[in-house]
Structure formats: C-alpha cells, structure tokens
Design a protein around this motif. Structure first.
Motif, PDB file in Angstrom:
ATOM      1  N   GLY A 151       0.859  -1.191   0.000  1.00  0.00           N
ATOM      2  CA  GLY A 151       0.000   0.000   0.000  1.00  0.00           C
ATOM      3  C   GLY A 151       0.889   1.233   0.000  1.00  0.00           C
ATOM      4  N   ALA A 152       0.292   2.381   0.332  1.00  0.00           N
ATOM      5  CA  ALA A 152       1.043   3.642   0.335  1.00  0.00           C
ATOM      6  C   ALA A 152       2.288   3.543   1.218  1.00  0.00           C
ATOM      7  CB  ALA A 152       0.137   4.763   0.833  1.00  0.00           C
ATOM      8  N   THR A 153       2.121   2.953   2.406  1.00  0.00           N
ATOM      9  CA  THR A 153       3.225   2.923   3.373  1.00  0.00           C
ATOM     10  C   THR A 153       4.372   2.051   2.877  1.00  0.00           C
ATOM     11  OG1 THR A 153       1.521   3.080   5.085  1.00  0.00           O
ATOM     12  CG2 THR A 153       3.753   2.569   5.819  1.00  0.00           C
ATOM     13  N   GLU A 187       3.633  -7.984  -1.943  1.00  0.00           N
ATOM     14  CA  GLU A 187       2.222  -7.630  -1.684  1.00  0.00           C
ATOM     15  C   GLU A 187       1.387  -8.866  -2.018  1.00  0.00           C
ATOM     16  OE1 GLU A 187      -0.131  -5.287  -0.676  1.00  0.00           O
ATOM     17  OE2 GLU A 187      -1.508  -6.845  -1.403  1.00  0.00           O
ATOM     18  N   ARG A 188       0.506  -9.255  -1.095  1.00  0.00           N
ATOM     19  CA  ARG A 188      -0.175 -10.545  -1.321  1.00  0.00           C
ATOM     20  C   ARG A 188      -1.268 -10.503  -2.380  1.00  0.00           C
ATOM     21  NH1 ARG A 188      -3.653 -12.000   4.071  1.00  0.00           N
ATOM     22  NH2 ARG A 188      -4.405  -9.902   4.496  1.00  0.00           N
ATOM     23  N   THR A 195      -6.522  -0.442   1.611  1.00  0.00           N
ATOM     24  CA  THR A 195      -7.039   0.902   1.877  1.00  0.00           C
ATOM     25  C   THR A 195      -6.525   1.922   0.864  1.00  0.00           C
ATOM     26  OG1 THR A 195      -7.025   0.301   4.201  1.00  0.00           O
ATOM     27  CG2 THR A 195      -7.175   2.635   3.723  1.00  0.00           C
ATOM     28  N   SER A 196      -5.346   1.696   0.325  1.00  0.00           N
ATOM     29  CA  SER A 196      -4.691   2.740  -0.476  1.00  0.00           C
ATOM     30  C   SER A 196      -5.343   3.035  -1.824  1.00  0.00           C
ATOM     31  CB  SER A 196      -3.212   2.398  -0.653  1.00  0.00           C
ATOM     32  OG  SER A 196      -2.588   2.415   0.607  1.00  0.00           O
ATOM     33  N   THR A 208     -10.375   9.157   0.140  1.00  0.00           N
ATOM     34  CA  THR A 208     -11.126  10.308  -0.406  1.00  0.00           C
ATOM     35  C   THR A 208     -10.317  10.987  -1.512  1.00  0.00           C
ATOM     36  OG1 THR A 208     -11.909  10.591   1.876  1.00  0.00           O
ATOM     37  CG2 THR A 208     -12.538  12.290   0.340  1.00  0.00           C
ATOM     38  N   LEU A 256      -7.577  12.861  -1.245  1.00  0.00           N
ATOM     39  CA  LEU A 256      -7.123  14.207  -0.919  1.00  0.00           C
ATOM     40  C   LEU A 256      -5.701  14.180  -0.388  1.00  0.00           C
ATOM     41  CD1 LEU A 256     -10.284  15.584   0.917  1.00  0.00           C
ATOM     42  CD2 LEU A 256      -9.668  15.759  -1.498  1.00  0.00           C
ATOM     43  N   LEU A 268       3.490 -13.006   2.483  1.00  0.00           N
ATOM     44  CA  LEU A 268       4.308 -13.445   3.616  1.00  0.00           C
ATOM     45  C   LEU A 268       3.558 -14.557   4.339  1.00  0.00           C
ATOM     46  CD1 LEU A 268       6.775 -12.418   5.702  1.00  0.00           C
ATOM     47  CD2 LEU A 268       4.750 -12.204   7.107  1.00  0.00           C
ATOM     48  N   ARG A 291      -9.581   2.235   7.761  1.00  0.00           N
ATOM     49  CA  ARG A 291      -8.458   2.986   8.324  1.00  0.00           C
ATOM     50  C   ARG A 291      -7.781   2.136   9.392  1.00  0.00           C
ATOM     51  NH1 ARG A 291     -12.985   6.037   8.524  1.00  0.00           N
ATOM     52  NH2 ARG A 291     -13.089   7.774   7.075  1.00  0.00           N
ATOM     53  N   GLY A 304      -1.515   6.596  10.083  1.00  0.00           N
ATOM     54  CA  GLY A 304      -0.993   7.554   9.109  1.00  0.00           C
ATOM     55  C   GLY A 304      -1.944   7.740   7.941  1.00  0.00           C
ATOM     56  N   TRP A 310      -2.505   8.825   3.648  1.00  0.00           N
ATOM     57  CA  TRP A 310      -1.832   8.715   2.340  1.00  0.00           C
ATOM     58  C   TRP A 310      -0.857   9.887   2.201  1.00  0.00           C
ATOM     59  CZ3 TRP A 310       0.396   7.249  -1.874  1.00  0.00           C
ATOM     60  CH2 TRP A 310      -0.068   6.192  -2.649  1.00  0.00           C
ATOM     61  N   THR A 311      -1.370  11.079   2.524  1.00  0.00           N
ATOM     62  CA  THR A 311      -0.595  12.308   2.322  1.00  0.00           C
ATOM     63  C   THR A 311       0.790  12.231   2.955  1.00  0.00           C
ATOM     64  OG1 THR A 311      -2.721  13.445   2.458  1.00  0.00           O
ATOM     65  CG2 THR A 311      -0.755  14.834   2.540  1.00  0.00           C
TER      66      THR A 311
HETATM   67  C1  LIG Z   1     -12.300   5.965   3.806  1.00  0.00           C
HETATM   68  C2  LIG Z   1     -10.899   6.473   3.867  1.00  0.00           C
HETATM   69  C3  LIG Z   1     -10.579   7.711   3.328  1.00  0.00           C
HETATM   70  C4  LIG Z   1      -9.274   8.175   3.372  1.00  0.00           C
HETATM   71  N1  LIG Z   1      -8.984   9.351   2.767  1.00  0.00           N
HETATM   72  C5  LIG Z   1      -7.734   9.825   2.803  1.00  0.00           C
HETATM   73  C6  LIG Z   1      -7.419  11.017   2.118  1.00  0.00           C
HETATM   74  O1  LIG Z   1      -8.252  11.617   1.441  1.00  0.00           O
HETATM   75  N2  LIG Z   1      -6.151  11.471   2.216  1.00  0.00           N
HETATM   76  C7  LIG Z   1      -5.198  10.825   2.938  1.00  0.00           C
HETATM   77  O2  LIG Z   1      -4.080  11.324   3.011  1.00  0.00           O
HETATM   78  N3  LIG Z   1      -5.450   9.657   3.565  1.00  0.00           N
HETATM   79  C8  LIG Z   1      -6.691   9.142   3.499  1.00  0.00           C
HETATM   80  N4  LIG Z   1      -6.982   7.939   4.087  1.00  0.00           N
HETATM   81  C9  LIG Z   1      -5.911   7.190   4.755  1.00  0.00           C
HETATM   82  C10 LIG Z   1      -5.068   6.393   3.759  1.00  0.00           C
HETATM   83  O3  LIG Z   1      -5.842   5.853   2.721  1.00  0.00           O
HETATM   84  C11 LIG Z   1      -4.351   5.267   4.499  1.00  0.00           C
HETATM   85  O4  LIG Z   1      -3.678   5.785   5.597  1.00  0.00           O
HETATM   86  C12 LIG Z   1      -3.319   4.549   3.638  1.00  0.00           C
HETATM   87  O5  LIG Z   1      -3.873   4.169   2.401  1.00  0.00           O
HETATM   88  C13 LIG Z   1      -2.809   3.323   4.388  1.00  0.00           C
HETATM   89  O6  LIG Z   1      -1.870   2.681   3.575  1.00  0.00           O
HETATM   90  P1  LIG Z   1      -1.145   1.368   4.099  1.00  0.00           P
HETATM   91  O7  LIG Z   1      -0.098   1.056   3.112  1.00  0.00           O
HETATM   92  O8  LIG Z   1      -0.695   1.584   5.499  1.00  0.00           O
HETATM   93  O9  LIG Z   1      -2.270   0.253   4.141  1.00  0.00           O
HETATM   94  P2  LIG Z   1      -2.912  -0.600   2.933  1.00  0.00           P
HETATM   95  O10 LIG Z   1      -3.171   0.238   1.751  1.00  0.00           O
HETATM   96  O11 LIG Z   1      -4.071  -1.337   3.482  1.00  0.00           O
HETATM   97  O12 LIG Z   1      -1.767  -1.616   2.542  1.00  0.00           O
HETATM   98  C14 LIG Z   1      -1.439  -2.760   3.296  1.00  0.00           C
HETATM   99  C15 LIG Z   1      -1.167  -3.879   2.325  1.00  0.00           C
HETATM  100  O13 LIG Z   1      -0.606  -5.000   3.014  1.00  0.00           O
HETATM  101  C16 LIG Z   1      -0.979  -6.158   2.300  1.00  0.00           C
HETATM  102  N5  LIG Z   1      -0.778  -7.363   3.116  1.00  0.00           N
HETATM  103  C17 LIG Z   1      -1.454  -7.724   4.235  1.00  0.00           C
HETATM  104  N6  LIG Z   1      -0.992  -8.910   4.687  1.00  0.00           N
HETATM  105  C18 LIG Z   1       0.002  -9.298   3.844  1.00  0.00           C
HETATM  106  C19 LIG Z   1       0.858 -10.447   3.780  1.00  0.00           C
HETATM  107  N7  LIG Z   1       0.773 -11.432   4.667  1.00  0.00           N
HETATM  108  N8  LIG Z   1       1.769 -10.526   2.777  1.00  0.00           N
HETATM  109  C20 LIG Z   1       1.873  -9.534   1.846  1.00  0.00           C
HETATM  110  N9  LIG Z   1       1.069  -8.433   1.862  1.00  0.00           N
HETATM  111  C21 LIG Z   1       0.152  -8.308   2.848  1.00  0.00           C
HETATM  112  C22 LIG Z   1      -2.447  -5.887   1.978  1.00  0.00           C
HETATM  113  O14 LIG Z   1      -2.917  -6.715   0.921  1.00  0.00           O
HETATM  114  C23 LIG Z   1      -2.433  -4.402   1.645  1.00  0.00           C
HETATM  115  O15 LIG Z   1      -2.362  -4.154   0.252  1.00  0.00           O
HETATM  116  C24 LIG Z   1      -8.276   7.424   4.026  1.00  0.00           C
HETATM  117  C25 LIG Z   1      -8.593   6.168   4.564  1.00  0.00           C
HETATM  118  C26 LIG Z   1      -9.890   5.690   4.465  1.00  0.00           C
HETATM  119  C27 LIG Z   1     -10.215   4.350   5.000  1.00  0.00           C
END
Ligand SMILES: Cc1cc2nc3c(=O)[nH]c(=O)nc-3n(C[C@H](O)[C@H](O)[C@H](O)COP(=O)(O)OP(=O)(O)OC[C@H]3O[C@@H](n4cnc5c(N)ncnc54)[C@H](O)[C@@H]3O)c2cc1C
Length: 519
Positions: A24-26, A45-46, A53-54, A58, A60, A188, A335, A369, A371-372
C-alpha cells in the motif's frame, strides 16, 4: 517493471537489506525510500498494489482541516509539508483543488476564515493559494446547485487532490527504477528467526503458482495496514491487538449533482462528521463515514446505514438530492488506527498520527498515518531499519525525488493525464494498432490500449487490477466495469497467452469483487 524478472530475484539467494511486507502507500513509500538510499530492497504484496485501503481513500492530499479543529497541530504541519512535497514530486497526479465551506450561522464567516488563514500560514512556502471569505452570491456562483436556504456565505480554501492507486503504481515503478524488487501476488507466510529469536528472513508464497521461497534479510518491515496484527502475531502469538479498523464509505455520482469545479466541505454534519463532495475524473465522490469494525476483510463492503447516512446528509445540501439508483459506485476502505488506550473512545477522536513498533525479534511494524504523509512514514521506517539492521547510514533522498511519470503542467482535462510523462508512449502504442483506440464502454473513457499498457508496464495480472486500479472503472461506474469485464478479460488473455478457462474464472472473480461496489 516485469513480474517475471522480479520473481527471478527470489531464486538468487540474495541477502536483502530491507524486506517490506505490504504494497500500500506505506510499504511502497518505504521501498522507494530504501532503494533510493541504495539498500537492497524487496517488497511483497499478497494481492495487488494498493488493493487495500490505499485505493479506497477520499483522494485528498491534505493537511486535514478537521485535525486543525481538533488541535492536532503537529499532524497538520507535517501533512501540509508532505502535501506540498507530493505536489512537487508528482505534479502529474496531484492537483490543486478549491474547496468551498458554506456556512449557515452568522459566526461561520469569521470562524472558518480565521481557521483557514492559520491553515495557509502553516503551509508556508508550500501553500497552494490563500483562503478567502466569499459572499452568499459567490458561493452560489461556484456551486450553483447548493441549497441556499439560510446560507450566509462561504470560505474558499485549497488542498491537493490525487488518484490514489495510480500514485501507488507510480511508486512501485519509482522503487523499481531505484533498484528495488517489487512483486504483487506474493504473500508473507512465515518469519525466519535465528537461535536468538531475531528475525533473519521471511517465508513467502507466490500466489500465482503457490511456490514457496525462504529469503534472508537484515530487516523486515510490516506495513500491512489493517492486517498488521496478523504479522505481529506470527512473530509472537501473545501480542495483544494493536489496531482497530474504522470503515469509511464513499458514493460516486455523476457531475450533475455537483455543478462547477469546486468541491464542498461540510466541516460538521448534524451528527458531528465531516462530509466532502469532490469532483474526480468527471464524477463526484461523496463521503465519508467512520464506523468501528470488529472484523475486517480485504474487500470491505459498505453498510446500508453508511449509504443512507451519506445520501441523507448530501440531500441537506444539494438541490438535486441523490437517491440509491443514482449511485454509480460505492466503495469502502478501512483505516488502520492505533487501538485507543481508553475503552469506548470514538474512532473520530483517535489520532491519525502513525506509530512504529519494534518487536524484541527486530520486526519493524507501522500503524496508522494518512496517504498524504506516506513519504514521511517511509523515511521514519527506513531510519529505524538502518538502526535495527546495522546498515551503512545513507541520507534520505525522497524530499526531492521525482515520482515515475513526473510531468509539470499536465492537461487535466484529458483523461490520460494520469500517465504523466508516459502519456506520449501510451499514445504511440495506441497509434501503432487501430484496435487499441477502441473504447471499452460508452459510459467511460477507457480504451483497449490502456489494458495492454497496464499489462506490459504496470504489472497488472488480474482483471480486477486493470478495472479497479490501473484504470478506475470499478470506482467510477461499477455497472459499466462489469459490462467491460468480458472484453477486457479477452484482451488480457491474448496478451498473457491464457485460455478460455482463465477468462471465465477471471470474470467470475471480478464479478464477486464488483458486487461490493454495486448498490
Ligand atoms: C475511507 C478512507 C478515506 C481516506 N482518505 C484519505 C485522504 O483523502 N487522504 C489521505 O491522506 N489519507 C486518506 N486515508 C488514509 C489512507 O488511505 C491510508 O492511511 C493509507 O492508504 C494506508 O496505507 P497502508 O499502506 O498503510 O495500508 P494498505 O493500503 O491497506 O496496505 C497494506 C497492504 O498489506 C498487504 N498485506 C497484508 N498482509 C500481507 C501479507 N501477509 N503478505 C503480503 N502483503 C500483505 C495488503 O494486501 C495491503 O495491500 C483514508 C482512509 C480511508 C479508509
């Protein structure tokens, strides 16, 4: 960015400096950071990049006016800086969006104007434009279909708006170009430890052919979003839950519901939430909700109560009240929030700041955290990895690193703008084959050449990858995307050399995913 080449890297007995779990984003941000500092970096990435979530935000790039109101100054300061950097480093995907806050009480004008002037000041040199107080007449000029009963005036402010999954793909490409190996559909399934219980590698499975690999690494980063706890428990089954998942839902409508190119921000709905209506890819996104979820899955589904809330609230502000049958698509995202210390705390009050946890085994996990702020989280993570893995210190490069596709001043009125500097190459591909310019559906702008491009250059593997994240068909018009599915699966099968059984299975899988986006 070829998956076959990336998988080959798993066979080579490499000792990686950093392995990142989660695309994802992180995780993708961390891969860009680590690789651009010169570390041997692997990301797995699985499912598909940004399938969690990414791709469901929204969209933004914002400091978070709401968090300012909550007094979370450091979060807003950091997010405003990151918003500016996102726009500088990925100008082809992040645009300056004007928002109008309409107000209905006499004190609204001075209150919101002062608050937003502080927001502007906090953005400093990276500001996107000054906020200004506007009259009732000007509000109606910018948003002609706002209900004007009791309207006193409005305040305009600026924030960034972007395409979340396209940025994720561009981050995967940037990481690869910086030397990282990134692989989707690779999961993983175990952590490898030495006799002292320290993590020294991972066990992963290629989800395309079920082949398993054991890989050595100096550090392992757990960036699994709402699934962070699963990896923490794999490390130590006694770890208490660290996260709570809060669901946010958006509905997508056609532009007749929000005329003009300004977005609306309602800072406080009657039940204390924030509601946005934002133009996006020639549609309007309206949301969101904040619902604490006990269980979570990789394809969350909007609750009926969440859809009703959005429709009812939008109807209080928009002359043309949206109905269920007007919804083109509905999507839900989760989230990953830090589990609150106090029992019964409202999810809206939980800080959106991130937290990094270092386990006794050396596992580095991250929670929370926005996306931004992905770049800042990534920098923080790699600083920890340098310390834990005893890596040679290299400075972070990402504040000025251009993201793949970087192009200044793109023509945002052309739907192909999201390809940035790749647009010319895509157009050349389309020119070379007359079929590639054929539209995939009358109600969406996508053409066949985009499917081919996604397969050849963006590591799309499944029908869902093309329809949900390389193009945004599923998010913009779920029914149209289902109609497109057989045609797109056929194009994919020809390019990937797959048979009719594959086509049938892909369409079946896609329809199951799309069901959560249909109302
Ligand atoms: C409704 C909503 C609106 C939002 N709007 C905004 C916004 O407008 N602006 C903003 O800045 N932020 C926003 N956010 C927050 C932002 O989207 C999230 O903080 C961000 O996308 C989180 O990214 P992540 O990489 O931490 O998580 P994720 O995107 O969930 O990525 C985690 C990844 O790990 C993978 N994974 C899990 N287990 C395994 C495994 N065993 N092996 C390999 N891969 C695995 C998953 O498949 C997943 O793809 C919003 C969030 C939500 C829910």
């Amino acid at each position: 960015m070829k998956r076959e080449d990336a998988i080959q890297g798993l066979n080579e007995g490499i000792l990686w400096d950093v392995i990142i779990i989660g695309g994802g984003a992180t995780g993708l941000g961390a891969a860009v950071d680590a690789a651009s500092r010169g570390y041997k970096t692997l990301l797995i990435e699985r499912y598909d990049f940004a399938s969690g979530t990414s791709s469901r935000s929204t969209k933004l790039a914002h400091g978070g006016v709401r968090y300012l109101a909550q007094g979370d100054i450091s979060l807003v300061l950091n997010a405003l800086e990151e918003r500016g950097l996102m726009m500088k480093n990925a100008p082809h995907l992040v645009k300056n969006q004007k928002f109008v806050i309409p107000y209905y009480e006499w004190w609204g004008g001075p209150f919101y104007t002062i608050g937003l002037k502080i927001y502007d000041l906090m953005a400093g040199k990276l500001g996107l434009g000054s906020s200004e107080f506007i009259s009732k007449e000007e509000v109606m000029e910018f948003i002609p279909n706002l209900i004007d009963d009791d309207l006193k005036g409005g305040v305009i402010y600026h924030d960034g708006q972007f395409d979340d999954s396209r940025l994720a793909i561009n981050l995967a490409q940037t990481a690869t170009e910086s030397g990282a190996t990134v692989i989707n559909y690779c999961e993983l399934i175990g952590l490898e430890k030495n006799d002292d219980g320290m993590i020294r590698g991972v066990k992963v499975r290629d989800n395309e052919n079920r082949k398993e690999y054991i890989i050595q690494s100096k550090t392992v980063i757990n960036a699994c979003g709402v699934f962070v706890d699963d990896i923490l428990k794999l490390d130590d089954s006694n770890t208490p839950d660290k996260i709570v998942a809060s669901q946010g839902v958006h509905i997508v409508l056609d532009t007749s519901f929000l005329l003009g190119d300004h977005a609306i921000m309602i800072p406080k709905t009657p039940d204390g939430r924030v509601l946005f209506a934002v133009p996006w890819h020639n549609k309007v996104i309206v949301g969101t909700t904040d619902t604490l979820m006990k269980d979570h899955s990789e394809n969350p589904k909007a609750l009926e109560s969440e859809i009703d809330f959005i429709l009812e609230t939008a109807a209080k502000y928009l002359c043309k009240a949206p109905k269920r049958e007007d919804i083109l698509s509905v999507y839900a995202g989760l989230r990953p929030l830090l589990a609150p210390e106090k029992e019964g705390m409202d999810t809206k009050e939980i800080s959106r700041n991130h937290k990094i946890i270092i386990s006794l085994s050396g596992l580095i996990s991250i929670i929370g955290g926005k996306w931004t702020t992905y770049r800042h989280r990534a920098e923080d993570l790699i600083e920890k990895a340098i310390f834990i893995g005893g890596l040679d210190t290299e400075d972070c490069k990402t504040k000025t690193l251009k993201i793949h596709g970087y192009k200044e001043g793109p023509d945002f009125s052309d739907h192909l703008y999201v390809y940035g500097s790749d647009k010319e190459k895509l157009l050349k591909l389309i020119d070379e084959n007359p079929d590639y310019s054929k539209k995939l559906d009358d109600e969406l702008p996508y053409v066949e050449g985009q499917v081919i491009w996604a397969l050849r250059h963006e590591m799309a593997r499944k029908l869902e990858d093309v329809l949900a994240r390389r193009t945004r068909a599923l998010f913009l018009n779920a029914k149209a995307s289902v109609r497109m599915a057989p045609k797109v699966a056929g194009i994919m099968a020809r390019e990937l050399n797959k048979d009719s059984e594959w086509i049938e299975q892909e369409i079946k899988n896609y329809n199951e995913v799309a069901a959560a986006f249909l109302v």
